[in-house]
Design an enzyme around this catalytic site. Structure first.
Site, PDB file in Angstrom:
ATOM      1  CG  PHE A 269     -14.095 -12.546 -43.858  1.00  0.00           C
ATOM      2  CD1 PHE A 269     -14.417 -11.748 -42.789  1.00  0.00           C
ATOM      3  CD2 PHE A 269     -12.718 -13.061 -44.086  1.00  0.00           C
ATOM      4  CE1 PHE A 269     -13.342 -11.181 -42.217  1.00  0.00           C
ATOM      5  CE2 PHE A 269     -11.809 -12.514 -43.456  1.00  0.00           C
ATOM      6  CZ  PHE A 269     -12.098 -11.692 -42.391  1.00  0.00           C
TER       7      PHE A 269
ATOM      8  CE  LYS B 237     -25.213 -29.292 -36.856  1.00  0.00           C
ATOM      9  NZ  LYS B 237     -24.755 -28.207 -36.364  1.00  0.00           N
TER      10      LYS B 237
ATOM     11  CB  CYS C  89     -22.961 -12.981 -38.899  1.00  0.00           C
ATOM     12  SG  CYS C  89     -22.309 -14.753 -39.211  1.00  0.00           S
TER      13      CYS C  89
HETATM   14  C1  UDX Z   1     -22.405 -11.954 -43.128  1.00  0.00           C
HETATM   15  C2  UDX Z   1     -21.141 -11.301 -43.787  1.00  0.00           C
HETATM   16  O1  UDX Z   1     -21.609 -10.750 -45.258  1.00  0.00           O
HETATM   17  C3  UDX Z   1     -19.978 -12.390 -43.880  1.00  0.00           C
HETATM   18  O2  UDX Z   1     -18.924 -11.679 -44.634  1.00  0.00           O
HETATM   19  C4  UDX Z   1     -19.932 -13.008 -42.669  1.00  0.00           C
HETATM   20  O3  UDX Z   1     -19.031 -13.837 -42.840  1.00  0.00           O
HETATM   21  C5  UDX Z   1     -21.107 -13.440 -42.003  1.00  0.00           C
HETATM   22  O4  UDX Z   1     -22.080 -12.441 -41.998  1.00  0.00           O
HETATM   23  P1  UDX Z   1     -24.449 -13.389 -44.174  1.00  0.00           P
HETATM   24  O5  UDX Z   1     -25.255 -13.293 -42.681  1.00  0.00           O
HETATM   25  O6  UDX Z   1     -24.466 -14.529 -44.995  1.00  0.00           O
HETATM   26  O7  UDX Z   1     -23.031 -12.751 -44.315  1.00  0.00           O
HETATM   27  O8  UDX Z   1     -25.125 -12.211 -44.873  1.00  0.00           O
HETATM   28  P2  UDX Z   1     -25.111 -11.003 -45.796  1.00  0.00           P
HETATM   29  O9  UDX Z   1     -25.368 -11.274 -47.160  1.00  0.00           O
HETATM   30  O10 UDX Z   1     -23.857 -10.308 -45.505  1.00  0.00           O
HETATM   31  O11 UDX Z   1     -26.555 -10.340 -45.498  1.00  0.00           O
HETATM   32  C6  UDX Z   1     -27.113 -10.148 -44.308  1.00  0.00           C
HETATM   33  C7  UDX Z   1     -28.144  -9.643 -44.084  1.00  0.00           C
HETATM   34  O12 UDX Z   1     -28.474  -8.087 -44.551  1.00  0.00           O
HETATM   35  C8  UDX Z   1     -29.387 -10.124 -44.940  1.00  0.00           C
HETATM   36  O13 UDX Z   1     -30.685 -10.126 -44.301  1.00  0.00           O
HETATM   37  C9  UDX Z   1     -29.453  -9.244 -46.152  1.00  0.00           C
HETATM   38  O14 UDX Z   1     -30.760  -9.455 -46.689  1.00  0.00           O
HETATM   39  C10 UDX Z   1     -29.208  -7.991 -45.426  1.00  0.00           C
HETATM   40  N1  UDX Z   1     -28.854  -6.761 -46.637  1.00  0.00           N
HETATM   41  C11 UDX Z   1     -27.621  -7.137 -47.315  1.00  0.00           C
HETATM   42  C12 UDX Z   1     -29.857  -5.491 -46.574  1.00  0.00           C
HETATM   43  O15 UDX Z   1     -30.726  -5.518 -46.030  1.00  0.00           O
HETATM   44  N2  UDX Z   1     -29.535  -4.933 -47.479  1.00  0.00           N
HETATM   45  C13 UDX Z   1     -28.415  -5.018 -48.373  1.00  0.00           C
HETATM   46  O16 UDX Z   1     -27.830  -4.225 -49.317  1.00  0.00           O
HETATM   47  C14 UDX Z   1     -27.478  -6.160 -48.191  1.00  0.00           C
END
Ligand code: UDX
Length: 438
Positions: A142, A31, A255
């Site tokens: 976040f 990495k 997450c």
């Molecule tokens: C998340 C949090 O948003 C972020 O603040 C934190 O720091 C880390 O975890 P991330 O894991 O990058 O971020 O993804 P995010 O955009 O939150 O989406 C999470 C999951 O939810 C994805 O699989 C996405 O497809 C799903 N999702 C999101 C839905 O199924 N429906 C929605 O309306 C929104």
């Protein structure tokens, strides 16, 4: 920056671009070797230019050994806290880093935890750092994958968790984030426990919101209602809001799933398991949606998947990412194959990461190749390239115009008009316009 995964690598590059001297440390030599050349070890839009710029400026370096960052004034802990088999968080990397830092930091240095940890961890780690002559604060992160650079440079809030009686760390953190603070976003200064909880409760809330609308999708399926219209209608209420009301195949990633399980495990340890027992249901609703998408594919193929050729479009847990950790998309592609379908899986970025987890699936980087001869097309991640597909062109290469839009991300009227039978979670089937007219 100790730990150069998604969080650490992005944060290191962002802080260098804000004018700080940053050393990124990671024990993974491969990495570090990549990062030193300005290459990102994972897919994250905008990261490579920031790395290249930081390396060229001399303000950003990457090293393998913790000792090489010993002289730093501020040490961010950005290592992973993966899920253990029982759902609790594995803190071994965070604990090892804090023990290592205790052996090398300068007197008065500030150690800032960013990793997502069970509430109560920071207070324990603070004792180790204070005994070594330093201070410890918690500054949860976040950032969203795919938008990590923007979220690091322009966060919507900063949270500082400070130990009792710590009067100086706020000033140090303000200096670190001086550029960012100029944008005037809210800053919450609080205790260590609250800062730890802010992170997990934010993710628990987002997961709850998604599972809420997916639960409504289940009701819609039983009644003939349309969950996306429902989401539009309730989402205009500012108290509810339309974001994160996207019904479909559910949430995944590094997450949300891990954090809600870790939260439940920690609450149970604390004797407050009942307070977050609902998160088990949130998890269960989420996992059920995967089965529902498999069911939709089976229904559209007349009741059996065995031997049927299916194009699985999308493997990453969300677009603009190559991350397949707990990805509903990869899970569904795997479930279809396990049910006997001949799956050809496509993703613009996540074929390599997916292959590591499911080496037995057939993969392609060529979208056309995935579509040719498919009896059904299942869209599992809402990549732009899938939204932009021309339904008539796609229809001319497949063997059957059957679409399962597991993300509710395509223009179903346009696909139906081009002769496709469209199925999607939480919405009534859309039959081809030709068939409807007939
Ligand atoms: C998340 C949090 O948003 C972020 O603040 C934190 O720091 C880390 O975890 P991330 O894991 O990058 O971020 O993804 P995010 O955009 O939150 O989406 C999470 C999951 O939810 C994805 O699989 C996405 O497809 C799903 N999702 C999101 C839905 O199924 N429906 C929605 O309306 C929104």
């Amino acid at each position: 920056m100790i730990g150069c995964g998604y969080l650490g690598a992005v944060h290191a590059a962002a802080l260098a671009s804000l004018g700080h001297d940053v050393i990124g440390v990671d024990s993974d030599g491969d990495k570090i070797a990549l990062l030193e050349t300005g290459a990102a070890p994972f897919f994250e839009p905008g990261l490579e230019p920031l790395l290249v710029q930081g390396l060229a400026s001399g303000r950003l370096r990457f090293r393998r050994r913790l000792e090489e960052a010993a002289a730093a004034e501020v040490h961010f802990v950005t290592v992973g806290t993966p899920q253990r088999p029982d759902g609790s968080a594995d803190l071994s990397a965070v604990e090892a880093v804090v023990a290592g830092l205790a052996g090398v930091i300068r007197t008065g240095a500030l150690v800032v935890g960013k990793s997502t940890v069970p509430v109560g961890t920071a207070a324990r780690l603070a004792d180790v750092i204070v005994a070594a002559g330093g201070r410890l604060a918690w500054n949860p992160e976040f950032l969203r994958e795919g938008l990590a650079v923007q979220d690091s440079l322009h966060p919507d809030r900063l949270v500082y968790g400070l130990a009792e009686g710590d009067a100086s760390s706020e000033e140090v953190l303000d200096a670190v984030y001086a550029e960012v603070l100029r944008e005037g976003m809210p800053k919450v200064v609080t205790d260590l426990a609250t800062a730890e909880l802010v992170k997990v409760s934010a993710n628990a809330f987002l997961a709850t919101k998604i599972s809420f609308i997916n639960a409504m999708a289940e009701i819609a399926e039983a009644t003939g209602a349309d969950v996306t219209q429902l989401a539009d209608a309730i989402g205009v209420d500012a108290r509810i809001g339309r974001r994160f009301l996207g019904a479909g195949v559910g949430f995944g990633g590094g997450c949300l799933p891990k954090d809600i399980r870790g939260f439940v495990a920690r609450a149970e340890e604390l004797g407050t398991g009942r307070s977050v027992a609902f998160l088990r249901e949130i998890d269960a609703i989420n996992l059920r949606r995967r089965e529902r998408v498999v069911e939709l594919a089976r229904e559209s193929l007349g009741g059996s998947l065995a031997g049927r050729r299916i194009a699985a479009l999308g493997l990453a847990f969300k677009p603009d990412s190559d991350d397949v950790r707990d990805s509903p998309a990869l899970a569904v592609a795997g479930m279809l194959a396990d049910a006997g379908a001949r799956v050809v899986a496509h993703d613009p970025a996540a074929v390599d990461t997916a292959r590591l987890r499911r080496p037995d699936l057939d993969y392609t980087r060529d979208l056309g190749q995935a579509l040719v001869g498919a009896e059904a097309v299942v869209v599992l991640t809402e990549w732009g390239s899938y939204r932009e597909l021309d339904p008539t062109e796609a229809g001319s290469v497949v063997a059957g115009r059957r679409l399962v839009d597991a993300r509710n991300c395509l223009d179903r009227e346009a696909w139906a008009a081009a002769g496709w039978e469209v199925r999607s979670p939480g919405r009534p089937a859309r039959l081809p316009l030709v068939a409807r007219a007939g």
